[in-house]
Motif scaffolding. Sequence first.
Motif, PDB file in Angstrom:
ATOM      1  N   PRO A   1       0.805  -1.226   0.000  1.00  0.00           N
ATOM      2  CA  PRO A   1       0.000   0.000   0.000  1.00  0.00           C
ATOM      3  C   PRO A   1       0.838   1.278   0.000  1.00  0.00           C
ATOM      4  N   LEU A   2       2.006   1.238   0.636  1.00  0.00           N
ATOM      5  CA  LEU A   2       2.888   2.408   0.635  1.00  0.00           C
ATOM      6  C   LEU A   2       3.399   2.692  -0.774  1.00  0.00           C
ATOM      7  N   ILE A   3       3.817   1.640  -1.477  1.00  0.00           N
ATOM      8  CA  ILE A   3       4.254   1.807  -2.866  1.00  0.00           C
ATOM      9  C   ILE A   3       3.096   2.285  -3.738  1.00  0.00           C
ATOM     10  N   GLY A   4       1.915   1.721  -3.520  1.00  0.00           N
ATOM     11  CA  GLY A   4       0.750   2.152  -4.282  1.00  0.00           C
ATOM     12  C   GLY A   4       0.414   3.613  -4.058  1.00  0.00           C
ATOM     13  N   THR A   5       0.581   4.081  -2.822  1.00  0.00           N
ATOM     14  CA  THR A   5       0.324   5.492  -2.519  1.00  0.00           C
ATOM     15  C   THR A   5       1.254   6.393  -3.305  1.00  0.00           C
TER      16      THR A   5
END
Length: 314
Positions: free
Chosen positions: A76-80
């Motif tokens: 999710p951090l990479i997606g953000t």
Amino acid sequence: MSAVAKAPRDSVGTWPVRDRIGYFAAWAAGVALIVVATTILAYMAVRGAQYFDLSLLVESPAAELDQSKSGGFKDPLIGTVIVIMLATLIAAPLGVVIAIWLTEYGRPSALARIVESGIEIVAGTPSIVLAIFGLILFQQQILGPLSFDAQGDAVLGRSFIACSAMMSLIALPLVVGSTREALNAVPGHVREASYALGKTKAATIRRVLLPAARPGIGTGTALGMGRIAGDTAIVIVLLGATLQLQSGGDGPLGPLRGIGSTLTSYVYINSPAGEGLSPEKAYFAAFVLLLIVLFLNFVVAGAIRGRKGLAWQR
């Protein structure tokens, strides 16, 4: 030589009662806003420090709904980061170009009025409506190369590209409005002086107006990035909100055609209102998201100040 008499200093106590009420009401509103913002920052800082765990930043979420057992929020951090960067790359240039056309040209006038109305409509449209519209749009077969492929070669209509495209719409009005205000703040005699020196309108915009409007452009971009980072409805509908990243195929567009989630959807899933059963991870993820937004604001502000300094040196 007689001394020049100074005018008596204006005092709030000499103002009419109605003006004094408005003055103190404005002060109270400003102080209340500061208190609310400080309270949010302090609460998230305390909660983030309470559940601080660096391992959550480098571990992918567990492949199950119950996130309390194992896993972090690396995906999710990479997606953000992907959604923020891609949506900003779409919204910022487009917003600046639209603002320049509306402010400096505005012709044909009928089209300009339609564009202004369209921007206002987009600004007031709920993000869930934009998400549904984007899902219908990107499910069209012609846009299949930009979407994640489902079984049977069906066009799913979900991908980082689709999500970022719709996210750019919620940031676009902020960029356009802030840039227009910055351009309108440039005095008219500055334009006339540039024309008097033989500069064309295009050269005046590029060499005079845009450097002067950089702070406004930066402000609108930073606000837009904050809106992008904080939206959840578009992520759930157009990105799938899958805890782990799934690539959409080979090639340079493969990762962008994939699906996944952002920190906002991860926080929702693990919050007491969700089904992830891990509020501790939700608090820390929310704290990390807040730090990302603050960091991006500082980066944009620093870049604007640096470019402004270079412009003055020229």
